[in-house]
Design a protein around this motif. Sequence first.
Motif, mmCIF file in Angstrom:
data_model
loop_
_atom_site.group_PDB
_atom_site.id
_atom_site.type_symbol
_atom_site.label_atom_id
_atom_site.label_comp_id
_atom_site.label_asym_id
_atom_site.label_seq_id
_atom_site.Cartn_x
_atom_site.Cartn_y
_atom_site.Cartn_z
ATOM 1 N N HIS A 14 -8.553 4.479 -2.172
ATOM 2 C CA HIS A 14 -7.106 4.584 -2.423
ATOM 3 C C HIS A 14 -6.624 6.035 -2.304
ATOM 4 O O HIS A 14 -5.595 6.303 -1.684
ATOM 5 C CB HIS A 14 -6.757 4.022 -3.799
ATOM 6 C CG HIS A 14 -5.344 4.298 -4.196
ATOM 7 N ND1 HIS A 14 -4.270 3.828 -3.480
ATOM 8 C CD2 HIS A 14 -4.810 5.042 -5.202
ATOM 9 C CE1 HIS A 14 -3.144 4.243 -4.039
ATOM 10 N NE2 HIS A 14 -3.449 4.992 -5.080
ATOM 11 N N GLU A 15 -7.357 6.961 -2.892
ATOM 12 C CA GLU A 15 -6.958 8.367 -2.812
ATOM 13 C C GLU A 15 -6.960 8.844 -1.356
ATOM 14 O O GLU A 15 -6.127 9.654 -0.953
ATOM 15 C CB GLU A 15 -7.917 9.232 -3.631
ATOM 16 C CG GLU A 15 -7.861 8.971 -5.128
ATOM 17 C CD GLU A 15 -9.124 9.416 -5.866
ATOM 18 O OE1 GLU A 15 -9.118 9.413 -7.099
ATOM 19 O OE2 GLU A 15 -10.149 9.735 -5.192
ATOM 20 N N SER A 62 0.984 7.351 -6.382
ATOM 21 C CA SER A 62 -0.197 8.162 -6.716
ATOM 22 C C SER A 62 -0.013 9.606 -6.272
ATOM 23 O O SER A 62 -0.354 10.538 -7.005
ATOM 24 C CB SER A 62 -1.447 7.573 -6.059
ATOM 25 O OG SER A 62 -1.676 6.272 -6.553
ATOM 26 N N ALA A 63 0.522 9.785 -5.068
ATOM 27 C CA ALA A 63 0.730 11.144 -4.554
ATOM 28 C C ALA A 63 1.694 11.900 -5.466
ATOM 29 O O ALA A 63 1.439 13.048 -5.858
ATOM 30 C CB ALA A 63 1.269 11.093 -3.127
ATOM 31 N N THR A 72 -3.989 7.624 0.534
ATOM 32 C CA THR A 72 -2.842 8.350 -0.020
ATOM 33 C C THR A 72 -2.762 9.741 0.610
ATOM 34 O O THR A 72 -1.683 10.201 1.005
ATOM 35 C CB THR A 72 -2.971 8.446 -1.555
ATOM 36 O OG1 THR A 72 -2.951 7.123 -2.098
ATOM 37 C CG2 THR A 72 -1.829 9.235 -2.167
ATOM 38 N N ASN A 85 0.815 -1.207 0.000
ATOM 39 C CA ASN A 85 0.000 0.000 0.000
ATOM 40 C C ASN A 85 0.857 1.269 0.000
ATOM 41 O O ASN A 85 0.533 2.256 -0.669
ATOM 42 C CB ASN A 85 -0.912 -0.009 1.219
ATOM 43 C CG ASN A 85 -1.809 1.191 1.226
ATOM 44 O OD1 ASN A 85 -2.728 1.274 0.422
ATOM 45 N ND2 ASN A 85 -1.511 2.156 2.090
ATOM 46 N N SER A 111 0.549 4.158 -2.842
ATOM 47 C CA SER A 111 0.132 5.505 -2.441
ATOM 48 C C SER A 111 1.204 6.543 -2.753
ATOM 49 O O SER A 111 0.897 7.658 -3.181
ATOM 50 C CB SER A 111 -0.197 5.544 -0.945
ATOM 51 O OG SER A 111 -1.461 4.965 -0.715
ATOM 52 N N GLU A 112 2.460 6.177 -2.542
ATOM 53 C CA GLU A 112 3.539 7.122 -2.832
ATOM 54 C C GLU A 112 3.544 7.470 -4.327
ATOM 55 O O GLU A 112 3.670 8.643 -4.695
ATOM 56 C CB GLU A 112 4.888 6.515 -2.419
ATOM 57 C CG GLU A 112 6.025 7.524 -2.533
ATOM 58 C CD GLU A 112 7.355 6.994 -2.017
ATOM 59 O OE1 GLU A 112 7.424 5.825 -1.593
ATOM 60 O OE2 GLU A 112 8.325 7.774 -2.053
ATOM 61 N N ALA A 125 -5.081 14.574 -7.093
ATOM 62 C CA ALA A 125 -5.325 13.126 -7.060
ATOM 63 C C ALA A 125 -6.390 12.732 -8.086
ATOM 64 O O ALA A 125 -6.255 11.723 -8.789
ATOM 65 C CB ALA A 125 -5.763 12.693 -5.659
ATOM 66 N N GLN A 167 -1.490 9.377 4.142
ATOM 67 C CA GLN A 167 -0.064 9.032 4.253
ATOM 68 C C GLN A 167 0.862 10.099 3.708
ATOM 69 O O GLN A 167 1.960 10.278 4.203
ATOM 70 C CB GLN A 167 0.227 7.717 3.511
ATOM 71 C CG GLN A 167 -0.159 6.494 4.288
ATOM 72 C CD GLN A 167 0.404 5.231 3.648
ATOM 73 O OE1 GLN A 167 1.449 4.753 4.011
ATOM 74 N NE2 GLN A 167 -0.317 4.700 2.685
#
Lengths: 354, 354
Positions: free
Chosen positions: B112-113, A271-272, B116, A264, A268-269, B332, B119
């Motif tokens: 997911h967004e 996507s960010a 993200t 995960n 996530s990294e 995002a 995090q």
Amino acid sequence: MLGLTAARAAFSHPPAIHTAKRYEWRMASAVPGSLPGAGTNAVYLAKIIETMSGGRIVIRFFGQDQLSPAFETLNLVAEGKAEIGYGSPYYWRKKHEAFSFCTNIPFGLNAHEFITWLQFGGGELLDELYAKYNLKPFPAGNTGSQMGGWYNREIASVRDYKGLKIRMPGLGGDILARAGAEIVNLPSNRILHALQSGKIDAAEWVAPCDDLRLELYKAASFYYWPGWHEPGALADCFVNKDAYASLPGDLQEIIRQASFAAYNHMWSEYSAKNGIALVELVVRHQMKMKRFPDRVLMDMARLSRDVMTEIANRNPLSKKIYDSYTAFGRKAIAWTQISEEAFSLARFLIFSYL
Amino acid sequence: MLGLTAARAAFSHPPAIHTAKRYEWRMASAVPGSLPGAGTNAVYLAKIIETMSGGRIVIRFFGQDQLSPAFETLNLVAEGKAEIGYGSPYYWRKKHEAFSFCTNIPFGLNAHEFITWLQFGGGELLDELYAKYNLKPFPAGNTGSQMGGWYNREIASVRDYKGLKIRMPGLGGDILARAGAEIVNLPSNRILHALQSGKIDAAEWVAPCDDLRLELYKAASFYYWPGWHEPGALADCFVNKDAYASLPGDLQEIIRQASFAAYNHMWSEYSAKNGIALVELVVRHQMKMKRFPDRVLMDMARLSRDVMTEIANRNPLSKKIYDSYTAFGRKAIAWTQISEEAFSLARFLIFSYL
């Protein structure tokens, strides 16, 4: 009364006194630890395992070529020359073609559907495949959805791929080759120059945050989407079975859960960072974004089906994995359509209020 | 030489000998442990923390109403009457309205967004909010995208909500109330009967796997999608700050990473089960699936924007969280559109070959 309860609790659970055995492990990674995304995630995974174990597992990290060439990493861990390995299953496709199906499949499952299949559908098949090499695998990262690639020619129909020189590895490359493209293999640091010199007409790397770093916008006319060929590439770690069996149960569980957390974290990294890089490419570098035409996508989907079916039919274990993947996938995709996909479309019907 | 290296390694890392302190913790959950999805995930989280800790943290699980009523769980952990709590941030919205923005936002970020953002964008704001109650929060689960609800009247325009009696909690309920609906609060086990008796005209619960279990298909004419109001509801755990500070670093990291692993586990479990339940609802129970018309979704998006802005402007911390969420969300969503969403649409352009 409280005192009595406490005493009973202490009696049923006597305090653990133990000499903690220390495990000094080597992690052999098929990618350099400095590579943002896949590489830094390997280092992150090693670090959280060490932290959660209170230092009982100390992992020395060795990047690509430090212990073995990248594609030899699987053998190295199988032979016990390192206790834990890190890479992507399709790196080992020359050893067994079924590994191709365990990273991602063109027009197949996205990053969420894929980890769902591994956890609640076909994870034991990945175990079966890696067990042939005395290894226990754990999903440990994902790039998320990738881009379609950088092109110096416009793609209006599948015929435009005839003779097109393109850097595109893996199953995506197999499919473009079937469409008549000439596949050119190049490491990441040579893509920019090859595009600039006309050695290649197009190239696929990963997604905006990586592509921006390689400055590919300097040498291409169009940035195509969506990345139908790589809906989310899996990174995984694999532990030598004997080394894994030597661990107590708590450390085994730490490796298992650390891998899920890292899966995960990497996704996530990406996507960010992709959200930020996309703005930079479009606003600052005025990159021309293009969507593949429907007809091209439809033809690619047909070619994908043909190529995937051929690969599946060459070997019983490939077939078993592919059948599990597709049976699970049909239900997963139907659900995605009326949930994630429909929501995403509704959110942008006329405006997003965000 | 090898012997000498081993001796050096042993010298630099002397084997740890320690009397492991044992922590006997209570987990107060705002949902029953038997509730599939959110509830079983709390029990799963407690179990993997215990396993990874080698039994150094033993967690006794207390479900809804066992230590306190559901909505008092936050207070209970804040006061140290339990060391760890489990629920969903919007349960505490009566204490502080900013909690509303930390579960999910209508037409906002998907599962997911959202993780993200937590995090790599706004996680420290969740920390700031919970710190007001002496708590440290960790995201620990998500339902994934939900359904639009069960209706006994067709929804052709926003005017059809006028006077419609509907069970719809949270922000979604606030928005439907703005559209003129009459919001009826009901626990899950009373929804079926309320629909059958005509006490309500419509009801929203979660998603196919939960809705199937409640047998809501027996009492409604239409099953609407997409669930614009709940793109993925967060479950979280929160630890009493003093209890958390008393842990050594390895156990703190175990709690942190176990929560991330549980986040993904719950979301994947929902998706896997929803795919199966959807087939059962449509094929076996011949449920009539309906998509909300574009005009209804567009009007709901406008109402959502108005209501969210009003809530944000009532309080500085709410505003700070909302501003972080929307600034992150704009990037995002742009990325999701050309990656996940575009891929998902391409996959189904004329057929899915899976």
